[in-house]
Design an enzyme around this catalytic site. Structure first.
Site, PDB file in Angstrom:
ATOM      1  N   ARG A 160       0.836  -1.211   0.000  1.00 36.46           N
ATOM      2  CA  ARG A 160       0.000   0.000   0.000  1.00 36.46           C
ATOM      3  C   ARG A 160       0.867   1.255   0.000  1.00 36.46           C
ATOM      4  O   ARG A 160       1.854   1.351   0.717  1.00 36.46           O
ATOM      5  CB  ARG A 160      -0.909  -0.003   1.234  1.00 36.46           C
ATOM      6  CG  ARG A 160      -1.771   1.246   1.348  1.00 36.46           C
ATOM      7  CD  ARG A 160      -2.966   1.037   2.197  1.00 36.46           C
ATOM      8  NE  ARG A 160      -2.645   0.823   3.609  1.00 36.46           N
ATOM      9  CZ  ARG A 160      -3.560   0.599   4.543  1.00 36.46           C
ATOM     10  NH1 ARG A 160      -4.837   0.540   4.212  1.00 36.46           N
ATOM     11  NH2 ARG A 160      -3.207   0.407   5.790  1.00 36.46           N
ATOM     12  N   ARG A 204       0.091  -4.799  14.681  1.00 36.99           N
ATOM     13  CA  ARG A 204      -1.316  -4.471  14.403  1.00 36.99           C
ATOM     14  C   ARG A 204      -2.161  -5.740  14.273  1.00 36.99           C
ATOM     15  O   ARG A 204      -3.297  -5.793  14.738  1.00 36.99           O
ATOM     16  CB  ARG A 204      -1.421  -3.655  13.092  1.00 36.99           C
ATOM     17  CG  ARG A 204      -0.983  -2.215  13.270  1.00 36.99           C
ATOM     18  CD  ARG A 204      -0.734  -1.569  11.946  1.00 36.99           C
ATOM     19  NE  ARG A 204      -1.941  -1.178  11.240  1.00 36.99           N
ATOM     20  CZ  ARG A 204      -1.995  -0.908   9.944  1.00 36.99           C
ATOM     21  NH1 ARG A 204      -0.915  -1.027   9.195  1.00 36.99           N
ATOM     22  NH2 ARG A 204      -3.112  -0.529   9.392  1.00 36.99           N
TER      23      ARG A 204
HETATM   24  P1  AMP Z   1      -6.610   2.352  10.829  1.00 34.60           P
HETATM   25  O1  AMP Z   1      -6.370   3.372   9.799  1.00 34.60           O
HETATM   26  O2  AMP Z   1      -8.063   2.175  11.170  1.00 34.60           O
HETATM   27  O3  AMP Z   1      -5.904   1.055  10.557  1.00 34.60           O
HETATM   28  O4  AMP Z   1      -5.959   2.927  12.187  1.00 34.60           O
HETATM   29  C1  AMP Z   1      -4.583   3.240  12.255  1.00 34.60           C
HETATM   30  C2  AMP Z   1      -4.124   3.219  13.708  1.00 34.60           C
HETATM   31  O5  AMP Z   1      -4.851   4.194  14.468  1.00 34.60           O
HETATM   32  C3  AMP Z   1      -4.349   1.914  14.454  1.00 34.60           C
HETATM   33  O6  AMP Z   1      -3.313   0.969  14.212  1.00 34.60           O
HETATM   34  C4  AMP Z   1      -4.353   2.388  15.899  1.00 34.60           C
HETATM   35  O7  AMP Z   1      -3.052   2.696  16.342  1.00 34.60           O
HETATM   36  C5  AMP Z   1      -5.108   3.719  15.787  1.00 34.60           C
HETATM   37  N1  AMP Z   1      -6.562   3.510  15.920  1.00 34.60           N
HETATM   38  C6  AMP Z   1      -7.512   3.835  14.997  1.00 34.60           C
HETATM   39  N2  AMP Z   1      -8.742   3.559  15.455  1.00 34.60           N
HETATM   40  C7  AMP Z   1      -8.571   3.041  16.701  1.00 34.60           C
HETATM   41  C8  AMP Z   1      -9.459   2.538  17.679  1.00 34.60           C
HETATM   42  N3  AMP Z   1     -10.786   2.518  17.475  1.00 34.60           N
HETATM   43  N4  AMP Z   1      -8.936   2.067  18.840  1.00 34.60           N
HETATM   44  C9  AMP Z   1      -7.614   2.088  19.078  1.00 34.60           C
HETATM   45  N5  AMP Z   1      -6.713   2.535  18.188  1.00 34.60           N
HETATM   46  C10 AMP Z   1      -7.178   3.013  17.003  1.00 34.60           C
END
Ligand code: AMP
Length: 260
Positions: A160, A204
């Site tokens: 990506r 992750r």
């Molecule tokens: P994403 O783009 O949804 O993969 O989010 C990127 C990163 O943001 C994640 O790996 C977490 O570090 C943080 N993050 C986003 N949403 C959440 C959530 N609901 N709870 C905890 N961490 C979050």
């Protein structure tokens, strides 16, 4: 992917922003949670869905990324802490996430409905969402759970690339830009997300297995879960999503449940 509805999404601006131009009133708004491991394509599906249905796209990951591009002194200690977790690929602590979400509760009231992308990610967050919705006398329509094998997830995340300027998303093999490393839309130099690098991806996926996967059971028990095969092109996955939602809709109408 940028959509014509992005201007509505005050969510991305973080902090005290409000939905200034919510989608128009929809007769039967969808209020959805998009569930699934990182890299299954939730953001892409959300963008396609909003393009067609005009719901508010609420992505907590986007909020944290947008905060990351603000000058440090404008972020406040909680967001600075959140960014540290994010860079390592760890989940941001629930209290910070819930603070961000409560500040954006206006989006939950959007008459056009909403799509929660990357929230909730823990049982505590799901319970907090239940409470927020109860206060607003709203209920979720469904929870779409995107499923993809671990190998495919890792390949998607490793390849990506994102445009730091217009946020367009590419993939080095599945969806390459016309000129390698350069955004088709705005000509900016493409980047790999810090948390798409191998060590952060490992963290992750672990966080997903431990903290987020239990939400599948949580929503299954409530009769809200729709499993969706996330393999294939974004358009194929989108068509599967719409077909599944329509099927649920007609079943519920037949049952007299009529959630939509
Ligand atoms: P994403 O783009 O949804 O993969 O989010 C990127 C990163 O943001 C994640 O790996 C977490 O570090 C943080 N993050 C986003 N949403 C959440 C959530 N609901 N709870 C905890 N961490 C979050």
């Amino acid at each position: 992917m940028k959509t014509k509805h992005d201007h509505r999404t005050a969510w991305l601006k973080t902090g005290i922003s409000r939905c200034m131009a919510p989608p128009g009133q929809t007769k039967q708004p969808y209020r959805l949670v998009l569930l699934g491991a990182p890299g299954v394509g939730k953001g892409t599906q959300a963008a396609l869905f909003c393009e067609e249905f005009g719901a508010c796209h609420l992505s907590t990951g986007d909020v944290f990324r947008a905060a990351g591009s603000l000058p440090e002194e404008e972020r406040g200690p909680a967001l600075n802490r959140a960014l540290e977790y994010m860079r390592r690929g760890e989940l941001v602590p629930d209290e910070i996430v819930l603070e961000v979400v409560s500040e954006q509760a206006d989006c939950l009231r959007c008459p056009g409905g909403f799509l929660l992308d990357g929230f909730p990610r823990t049982i505590a967050q799901a319970k907090a969402l239940d409470e927020l919705l109860e206060q607003e006398h709203l209920s979720l329509t469904s929870v779409a759970d995107y499923e993809l094998s671990r190998e495919k997830i890792i390949a998607r995340l490793a390849g990506r690339r994102i445009c730091p300027n217009c946020k367009a998303t590419y993939h080095v093999t599945n969806h390459p830009p016309r000129v390698e490393g350069v955004c088709d839309n705005c000509g900016a130099k493409l980047q790999q997300r810090e948390d798409d690098k191998p060590e952060a991806v490992r963290v992750r996926l672990q966080a997903y297995e431990k903290k987020t996967r239990p939400l599948i059971e949580y929503y299954k028990k409530r009769g809200l879960l729709i499993p969706i095969n996330a393999d294939g092109t974004p358009e194929q996955v989108y068509q599967r999503t719409i077909a599944a939602l329509r099927q649920i809709q007609s079943c519920r109408a037949g049952d007299g449940v009529g959630r939509l």
